[in-house]
Structure formats: structure tokens, C-alpha cells
Design a protein around this motif. Structure first.
Motif, PDB file in Angstrom:
ATOM      1  N   HIS A 175       7.353  -4.986   1.192  1.00  0.00           N
ATOM      2  CA  HIS A 175       7.119  -3.634   1.733  1.00  0.00           C
ATOM      3  C   HIS A 175       6.578  -3.666   3.170  1.00  0.00           C
ATOM      4  O   HIS A 175       5.974  -2.685   3.611  1.00  0.00           O
ATOM      5  CB  HIS A 175       6.185  -2.842   0.800  1.00  0.00           C
ATOM      6  CG  HIS A 175       4.782  -3.397   0.697  1.00  0.00           C
ATOM      7  ND1 HIS A 175       3.981  -3.198  -0.414  1.00  0.00           N
ATOM      8  CD2 HIS A 175       4.021  -4.124   1.558  1.00  0.00           C
ATOM      9  CE1 HIS A 175       2.804  -3.776  -0.216  1.00  0.00           C
ATOM     10  NE2 HIS A 175       2.803  -4.336   0.970  1.00  0.00           N
ATOM     11  N   ASN A 198      -0.247  -1.458  -2.484  1.00  0.00           N
ATOM     12  CA  ASN A 198      -1.620  -1.496  -1.991  1.00  0.00           C
ATOM     13  C   ASN A 198      -1.693  -0.690  -0.709  1.00  0.00           C
ATOM     14  O   ASN A 198      -0.808  -0.772   0.138  1.00  0.00           O
ATOM     15  CB  ASN A 198      -2.091  -2.937  -1.751  1.00  0.00           C
ATOM     16  CG  ASN A 198      -1.175  -3.708  -0.812  1.00  0.00           C
ATOM     17  OD1 ASN A 198       0.048  -3.606  -0.908  1.00  0.00           O
ATOM     18  ND2 ASN A 198      -1.751  -4.480   0.090  1.00  0.00           N
ATOM     19  N   HIS A 200      -2.985  -0.045   2.896  1.00  0.00           N
ATOM     20  CA  HIS A 200      -3.383  -0.968   3.964  1.00  0.00           C
ATOM     21  C   HIS A 200      -4.307  -0.268   4.959  1.00  0.00           C
ATOM     22  O   HIS A 200      -4.197  -0.459   6.165  1.00  0.00           O
ATOM     23  CB  HIS A 200      -2.150  -1.506   4.682  1.00  0.00           C
ATOM     24  CG  HIS A 200      -1.139  -2.183   3.798  1.00  0.00           C
ATOM     25  ND1 HIS A 200      -0.331  -1.498   2.929  1.00  0.00           N
ATOM     26  CD2 HIS A 200      -0.806  -3.497   3.647  1.00  0.00           C
ATOM     27  CE1 HIS A 200       0.459  -2.345   2.284  1.00  0.00           C
ATOM     28  NE2 HIS A 200       0.192  -3.569   2.698  1.00  0.00           N
ATOM     29  N   HIS A 239       3.063   2.393   4.417  1.00  0.00           N
ATOM     30  CA  HIS A 239       4.311   1.636   4.363  1.00  0.00           C
ATOM     31  C   HIS A 239       4.481   0.889   3.033  1.00  0.00           C
ATOM     32  O   HIS A 239       5.598   0.616   2.614  1.00  0.00           O
ATOM     33  CB  HIS A 239       4.402   0.664   5.541  1.00  0.00           C
ATOM     34  CG  HIS A 239       3.360  -0.418   5.518  1.00  0.00           C
ATOM     35  ND1 HIS A 239       2.134  -0.302   6.151  1.00  0.00           N
ATOM     36  CD2 HIS A 239       3.345  -1.639   4.938  1.00  0.00           C
ATOM     37  CE1 HIS A 239       1.436  -1.408   5.961  1.00  0.00           C
ATOM     38  NE2 HIS A 239       2.143  -2.236   5.231  1.00  0.00           N
ATOM     39  N   GLU A 282      -0.804 -10.131  -3.015  1.00  0.00           N
ATOM     40  CA  GLU A 282      -0.082  -8.929  -3.466  1.00  0.00           C
ATOM     41  C   GLU A 282       0.784  -9.204  -4.700  1.00  0.00           C
ATOM     42  O   GLU A 282       1.296  -8.265  -5.307  1.00  0.00           O
ATOM     43  CB  GLU A 282       0.802  -8.378  -2.333  1.00  0.00           C
ATOM     44  CG  GLU A 282      -0.007  -7.740  -1.204  1.00  0.00           C
ATOM     45  CD  GLU A 282       0.860  -7.251  -0.035  1.00  0.00           C
ATOM     46  OE1 GLU A 282       0.325  -6.562   0.830  1.00  0.00           O
ATOM     47  OE2 GLU A 282       2.068  -7.582   0.008  1.00  0.00           O
TER      48      GLU A 282
HETATM   49 FE   LIG Z   1       1.341  -5.372   2.112  1.00  0.00          FE
END
Ligand SMILES: [Fe+3]
Ligand SMILES: [Fe+3]
Lengths: 279, 119, 279, 119
Positions: free
Chosen positions: A12, A57, A59, A125, A240
Motif C-alpha cells: 500500500h 495501518n 501512517h 494511503h 506490517e
Molecule cells: Fe505502510
């Protein structure tokens, strides 16, 4: 009754969003990456999911260190994308399914998961790039979304074992929902990468390939790693992988692999792609 | 590198785990960088860097690292890469520029190292 | 090694804060309530705790529905009190112990509690009223604080059983801390009360007295209730009993009762006071 | 009333559980009330009640209940008592005034009912 039809894993990183905006699909650097996705979209066209649970997640857009929840579940009518600091034009909002969100939250809290519910939630994102990759035609997109955000910013991060259990609990929650819905679960992020420190640029192809194999039939093997193991083996942001484990937990014991792709590098990352269908 | 889980928590060379100790050190710096999500925050910083740092209560090490645009110093001063990324992005740098800076390579060398990981 | 020396339960309603500000200690309405506290302060003077873990619920000051965590643990150097909307002058900040906070958070997350860590956190009357009751002389107060906030605003609330387990995990975490510290745990709020609806003013003395008895030696009995049970038996805000269960869980199996008081009504509430010493 | 736990979830008369369904209904109203933590929010509301309600997107039922200062209607419209308390406090009312309003009693009657619970 609602049913989880399958799961998709995908990187991602923001660079993908830039490449999409610039339509670099045939660019030699990007082609081996983007060429993995038509098969995913063909599968989605076939199974026609109504809802995507997007495990990602944040950011540093929606959450700051003043309130950093371990697991957050969106419960909004729609989710806004916002500028993350680099001045990009935000994408239009994503429709939610708050009724299913609340069913999930009720079920997870009863199951002793200490969820943070979010009735307003900006998605970054980590959420938007997978949506653009999987449903590039925004006008034709009918899928509703439920963001599930996991803390990967502030250690302690939830353990891989805990994340796998959260996925299993999400699976139980969906299967107990009264409405006839088809749900797909996206495990976003990964695989190995590290942005910070003298070790920046660390990629571990052997580990990535092992994860792509084990997550299909032996996810418990991956749930045995500690976060420290993941940072060591997959890089600081490679942790991740816990997002993939949540997705995998939700799919139940038996899955079949529909499609996979792996490419190094996109930006600083080993990019792993998988489509898993629930048995 | 063996791929098995390990019970040890030996330090990982070249890697700072952003735990509570780092969080306590870096709160002001990270809060400032978080404000760069907003156009108003970015504009205010660029108009008066020192004044903006003072408004968030950055300490001397943090201010010096911001002034020097030095990623390793920012991390040592408690900066978290997710918030620092907003500072970096605002400056028009990307993760490969910063990767090169941190590893003492040129950007081309850094990209070549990433390519090599595929083989 | 750190040690939990005991726990205190006390109501935390804003009316008490007003009565303290107006020094209504000898007022006939308030006297039977305030007369319960000198014995608590005498006990605190004797055990001299270094840190108070204050289990409370935020009533809409620090948390809104956009991000509503189930369990939050403060990790700040200090905690500000702020105006909650009724224009009262906020009290000065409360010093924290962020090092112990991070030890708690590390231990709880490893133990599969999905904590929201808060490096900045405004505390409301749920936290400040107990502090004023137990340590009225602010200048002489040396105790550091760690706020533990529990969602009682947005259902689903964490179950009483989950809260009791969180308390047990807090107990294990404190006992594994390397520094020589004495820790007291405050379980605030309760007992029966309901502010909203046609049932406003509901108080259940029989239930309150049962809770005051059972929480000493048979807390598991109370952990068996559902949140729905607590709302039915103790009123909508009586569900704050879960905060007492967290405190009780942290104290370990055996405790001895040092002091207790019960008075109806203060404002809309049945006010229960307990001092429990760890064995 | 038996004091034992019960597996049933029968509705509790006179009591609205603020669950997801209520939360979806009341978000705008509760967000407005949350803003009353700030002096600026209270002043803006008092200066222009209708305009302030519109700014937060309240629906007609919510606006009418705000205008009428009617606690039961505010709850039915999705208001959560913890946020409504800020609206109530701003108006100089306390929980006993509101308790009396909701139960159709005078404040004195409501206080007497609370006193009686002690016996
Ligand atoms: Fe990431
Ligand atoms: Fe309370």
C-alpha cells in the motif's frame, strides 16, 4: 447470512499512488508490479463482494501519539481521504457500512477485543492505494468499506498471535451477521521494507517468499513470530505483516490460492500480492 | 539470516525501535511533524522555521536536526519515521533520497542496492 | 520491585467537586458523605503510596465518538484538567510517571489487552474528584498518577469479566516493575445511579450493599454480571462498577477491608467508599 | 428486583442504551454538545442557536429538542447523556433539574425520591 468470500494481500506504499496518478502502468520499472493486478480484479468481478474490510495501518494522518489505539474499527457512513502532508489532492470519500461496523464492534468487544470505535475517520494511503489497485474505476465501484486500523507506529505493537486471533474473531463476527452479504478482507502493507536508520533499504526476499507460502496453509507458523522477530527479518515497516495475519485469520482454516505475485523492488519494498478464496 | 522466531531481543543494528523511551524523548518533534498534515502548518513552518520549532517546544538537538534536515539525527532525537515522513515530503524528498542519506550512499547507489535485493 | 499496597473505591460525581470548592464539609446534606474520608486519608498517610493508578471513565472531555477506545492508559509527564463545559476553573495539572506507564502498556499489550496509549490526556471530574477527596492538600501531595480510562459512554462497554481480567493484568504488570514503588489503585465512580430517561433517579441500595460486600472476598461473583445486568440493577451510570472491578482485579486474591462507608443520596447517586489493603 | 445476573436482554423501561443504532442517529447532536467544552463553542451557540445547530448539521428533531431544552426528546434524537450534560450545564441546570424534567416531577419531589432510596 453474511459470508467472507476471500482475502487479498497487497502493498500500500504511497509511491504506488503516485504511479497510478501518473499512469505508469507500462513503465518498465512499474510494469512487473501492475501486471499482477488484472487477475485480482477478474476474481473480484467474479465474486462481487458487497463489503471490503480493509485492514491497514494509519501512517500519522488520523491518529497521533496523544491517542494511539491498538485496534480501531471504523463505524462511519463514509471515510474521507485527506492530504497527508505532501500536498496531493485527496481522493473522494469511501462509503461505509456502519450497520455491519457496529455488528463487528459488538461482537469483538463481547469476544474480549478492546476495540476503539471511530465514527469519523480519515483514511490514508494505507487504505486508499489498495482500493485504487483493486477497484480502479471509481464510478463503477459499488463495494462498501470498513477500515480496521492497527497500530504499527508506537511500540508495543500488537503481537502477531493477537492479530491472528483478531482476524479469527472478525471471521466469527461476519458469519454471525444476519444480512446476506459477501465480504472480502484486504490485508494491506508489507512485505519486507525499512525506511529509517542506517539499515534503510533492507529487504529480505527469502523471508517474503516464505511468508507468501506459509500464510496460505500454515498461518499459525507466522503467528509465532514476535514483533522483534519481524523487525529483524522483514525490516521496521515489514512488521506490517501483522495486517496480513488479521486478514488470514478472518478467512478460516481452509483457503485456496487463486493468484499470487511477488516483485522487488517497488520503491523500498518487496511487494507481495495474494488472492485467497475461502473454502 | 535464519528465518526462525527467536526468543532473544538483541538490538537490531541500524534500527531504532520507537518504544516508550523514544516516545518520551520525541513528543514535541513528532507533534510538530504531525502538524505538517495541514497546509497551514507547512506554511507557518516554512515562513519561520525557528519560531515554529519553538512553538512546539523542540529541544536544541531536535532544532539542530530539523535545521540540518538530518534523518539519523532526527531519529536519535526521538523522531518517529511516520511523522518525519511528513517533514521529508514537505521538502520534496522521497523515501529513497532519505534512504541514501541515512546509508551514506548516493541515491543511485541506494536504488541499485534495492534492485540487487531482488536477485 | 513495585508493589500494590491496596485500593480505594469512591464516587467521583461533579457535585462533590462543587461541594469541596464551597467547603460544605459540615453541611448536613454533605456531612455523612465527607465524614467517610478522614479514615481513608489516615490509611494513605500510613502506607504512603508513590503512585496512584486512577481507574475512571472520561465523561466527554478527552474522548469523543470519533475515537472511542475501550481502555486507555496515560503515558504523559503530566495530566491537565480542563473546563468540562460548565465554566469551572480547572485544577492544576497532575504529575505522571510515564516510565511506569510504558512498563504497564508494554506488559498489557504483551498480555493481549488492546490498549490505547495516551501521551497527552486531559482528565475530567472522574479523575480529579477522587484526587481531591484523597489528597485535599495539593501542596503536600507527592503521589504521581497514571490515569486508566474506560469507555462507559458508547455501548458496547467492556464486560465486567474483561475488566476484572484487565485489573489482574495491571496487578501482574506492577509486580514485575523493577523500581521500588508503592502503588495504590483507585476504582472510581458508582455506585447505583441513572441520569437519563424516565428512569432518572433510580438507585438500588440492596444492590449497592451487595457489591460493597462481595467485592472484598468474592469479586468473581460481580464479574459474572453483564453490562445489561448492571444497567438494569444499578442504573445506566451504575455500570461504572466495572471501574471498581478493575481496581479489585489489580489487588490480587486476598485483601482485607480497612474501612467502608455508604451514603444515599449525594446528588443522584448511592456513594460507596472502601479501602482495601493487599495481603 | 432479583439481584442475580440474567441471560436476557429485555428492554429496561425508561432507559435508552446508547448503542451503535443511537450513535448513528445522534452523531451531529453529540458533536455539537462536545464543542461546548470550549468557551468559544458555548459563546457561538448562545449568540446564534439556529446557526450553530446548522453548522453541525442537526436534523429537525434535534433542533426542535435543543430549542425546547427537552432532555427526553434530545435522548430520543440520539443525544448521549455525557455530551448532553455539557448543554445542560451551560444552561445553568444540574442533574436534579434534568431528572425532575424527565420524570415529570418538581425538583423537590425528585430530591425526595432520591432521599427515599436511602431508607
Ligand atoms: Fe505502510
Ligand atoms: Fe461518572
Amino acid at each position: 447470512m453474511a459470508k467472507i468470500v476471500g482475502g487479498v494481500t497487497t502493498s500500500h506504499i504511497p509511491a504506488i499512488g503516485n504511479a497510478i496518478a501518473k499512469e505508469l502502468f507500462e513503465d518498465p520499472y512499474w510494469k512487473p508490479f501492475f501486471d499482477g493486478y488484472p487477475a485480482v480484479r477478474a476474481w473480484l468481478d467474479k465474486v462481487k463482494p458487497d463489503v471490503a474490510i480493509v485492514v491497514y495501518n494509519d501512517h500519522g494522518l488520523n491518529f497521533f501519539l496523544d491517542k494511539m489505539p491498538t485496534f480501531s474499527v471504523g463505524a462511519a457512513f463514509e471515510y474521507e481521504n485527506r492530504d497527508e502532508g505532501w500536498g496531493l489532492q485527496p481522493l473522494p470519500p469511501y462509503p461505509g457500512d456502519p450497520e455491519l461496523s457496529w455488528h463487528l464492534i459488538e461482537s469483538l468487544v463481547a469476544d474480549e477485543f478492546d476495540i476503539c470505535s471511530c465514527q469519523e475517520m480519515a483514511v490514508d494511503h494505507g487504505f486508499t492505494v489498495p482500493m485504487s489497485l483493486l477497484w480502479p474505476d471509481r464510478a463503477a465501484r459499488t463495494v462498501k468499506t470498513i477500515p480496521v486500523a492497527v497500530n504499527t507506529v508506537q511500540h508495543p505493537l500488537p503481537t502477531p498471535a493477537r492479530c491472528f486471533k483478531l482476524g479469527q474473531a472478525i471471521g466469527r463476527a461476519v458469519e454471525s451477521y444476519g444480512k446476506d452479504l459477501k465480504v472480502v478482507v484486504l490485508g494491506t502493507g508489507g512485505l519486507s521494507h525499512q525506511l529509517d536508520g542506517e539499515r534503510a533499504g533492507f529487504i529480505n526476499k527469502a523471508f517474503d517468499l516464505m511468508c507468501l507460502e506459509k500464510i496460505v496453509d500454515e498461518p499459525e507458523t507466522l503467528a509465532r513470530y514476535s514483533i522483534h522477530d519481524l523487525v529483524r527479518l522483514a525490516g521496521a515497516q515489514g512488521a506490517e505483516l501483522i495486517l496480513w495475519l488479521i486478514m488470514r485469520g478472518a478467512l478460516g482454516d481452509k483457503v485456496s490460492k487463486v493468484h499470487s505475485n511477488y516483485h522487488i523492488p517497488i520503491s523500498n519494498t518487496g511487494a507481495g500480492l495474494l488472492v485467497l478464496e475461502s473454502a | 539470516m535464519p528465518l526462525q522466531p527467536s526468543p532473544t531481543k538483541d538490538p537490531i543494528p541500524g534500527t531504532v525501535i520507537f518504544d516508550g523511551a523514544m516516545a518520551m524523548r520525541g513528543y514535541a518533534l513528532n507533534k510538530m511533524c504531525y502538524s505538517f498534515n495541514e497546509e497551514a502548518g507547512r506554511a507557518a513552518f516554512l515562513a519561520d522555521e525557528d519560531g515554529y520549532c519553538d512553538r512546539f517546544g523542540l529541544n536544541e538537538a531536535q532544532k539542530a536536526a530539523i535545521k540540518a534536515r538530518n534523518a539519523l539525527d532526527l531519529i536519535a532525537a526521538g523522531g518517529n519515521i511516520y511523522y518525519l515522513a511528513k517533514f521529508i515530503g514537505m521538502l520534496g524528498l522521497n523515501v529513497q533520497d532519505v534512504g541514501a542519506q541515512q546509508t551514506g550512499m548516493t541515491v543511485e547507489e541506494f536504488k541499485a542496492k534495492l534492485q540487487a535485493a531482488g536477485h
